[in-house]
Design an enzyme around this catalytic site. Sequence first.
Site, PDB file in Angstrom:
ATOM      1  N   ASN A 108      -3.747  -6.118   6.578  1.00  0.00           N
ATOM      2  CA  ASN A 108      -5.141  -5.968   6.168  1.00  0.00           C
ATOM      3  C   ASN A 108      -5.473  -4.537   5.760  1.00  0.00           C
ATOM      4  OD1 ASN A 108      -6.158  -8.530   6.166  1.00  0.00           O
ATOM      5  ND2 ASN A 108      -7.107  -8.432   8.186  1.00  0.00           N
ATOM      6  N   GLY A 156     -12.179  -5.643  13.843  1.00  0.00           N
ATOM      7  CA  GLY A 156     -12.065  -6.968  14.431  1.00  0.00           C
ATOM      8  C   GLY A 156     -10.796  -7.715  14.111  1.00  0.00           C
ATOM      9  N   ASP A 157     -10.110  -7.360  13.031  1.00  0.00           N
ATOM     10  CA  ASP A 157      -8.846  -8.027  12.667  1.00  0.00           C
ATOM     11  C   ASP A 157      -7.946  -7.022  11.964  1.00  0.00           C
ATOM     12  OD1 ASP A 157      -6.983 -10.073  12.426  1.00  0.00           O
ATOM     13  OD2 ASP A 157      -7.819 -10.810  10.541  1.00  0.00           O
ATOM     14  N   TYR A 158      -7.708  -5.902  12.626  1.00  0.00           N
ATOM     15  CA  TYR A 158      -7.073  -4.746  11.991  1.00  0.00           C
ATOM     16  C   TYR A 158      -5.560  -4.791  12.197  1.00  0.00           C
ATOM     17  CZ  TYR A 158      -6.554   0.108  10.463  1.00  0.00           C
ATOM     18  OH  TYR A 158      -6.202   1.261   9.779  1.00  0.00           O
TER      19      TYR A 158
END
Length: 310
Positions: free
Chosen positions: A200, A194-196
């Site tokens: 991260n 979802g927020d790759y």
Amino acid sequence: MLTVPEMFAAATRAREGAAGAQWVSGLPALVDRLLTRWELKVDGSLLHGYVALVVPVRRADGQAAVLKVSWVDEDTRGEASALTQWGGAAAVTLLKSAPEDGALLLERLNPYRSLEHVDEDNAVRLAATLLRQLHVPPPVGLVKVADIARRWQTALPREWETLGRPGRRELVGHAVAACAELASGPGTARLLHGDYHYGNVLARPFVHPTSGAAAERKEWAAIDPKPLVGDGEFDLIPLLRNRWDELAATGDAAQACRRRLHAIADQADLDRERAGQWCLVRAVDDALWGHEHQTPGFAAVAWEIAGALH
């Protein structure tokens, strides 16, 4: 008791209003209770991101870990279940959790070494390799990206009108058409990060980086998921948006963008065409978000990505 960093506190109050202010005021006591409950000792300087405080700690047996306490919302609510599903494979290992408090006890990674610090080709290769490992069968209860695409069919043109029709009309039209196909097509049901993005993915300490491919994969772990369910191709756009300067420096950012997208899709075992559709849709959504929040640089990059992929 810990002191909440003022930058984090002010941002939370501005974003979440009275509820955020109340949460911030209770954070020191909450962290103290968690330290006691899980027999932890503070072992370093406090860190924070956008929605979470991160406290380096040591467990009773001396193991290094971090205590992460997040503002609980739709984005963060599923983090513990996703980390449990991954079980430390390609993602940070979850040691304990208290979902009602937004609290996670996690293995300690190196916060100062991410894939942002790796040369572009290797960063792309490693990010794609890890992403393939992250796309496993999902736990229950997560939002489906097909439902998001269905909502965007009407939301994107409405937002575009409300914001004064920024960017190119045809890109919004192409995005809406792609949403219709993505919402109704067969798709897949994978657990998504979802927020790759490169920042991260952090390094694990004490893994020898030259011990072969298996050791190289274990050297890195994804953090801070905002888990969803659906097509793996949904996860790709942050890997285009981040490190954009390297694409722009080629002199043909659009071609370089498509080349990076195809490299990631191929190495992550994803479909190039569907990857392009999801990235186009998400780029238009990003661009409109950028206009709404008065971040013109972010919006400009998003429009460039959309233009490269339509």
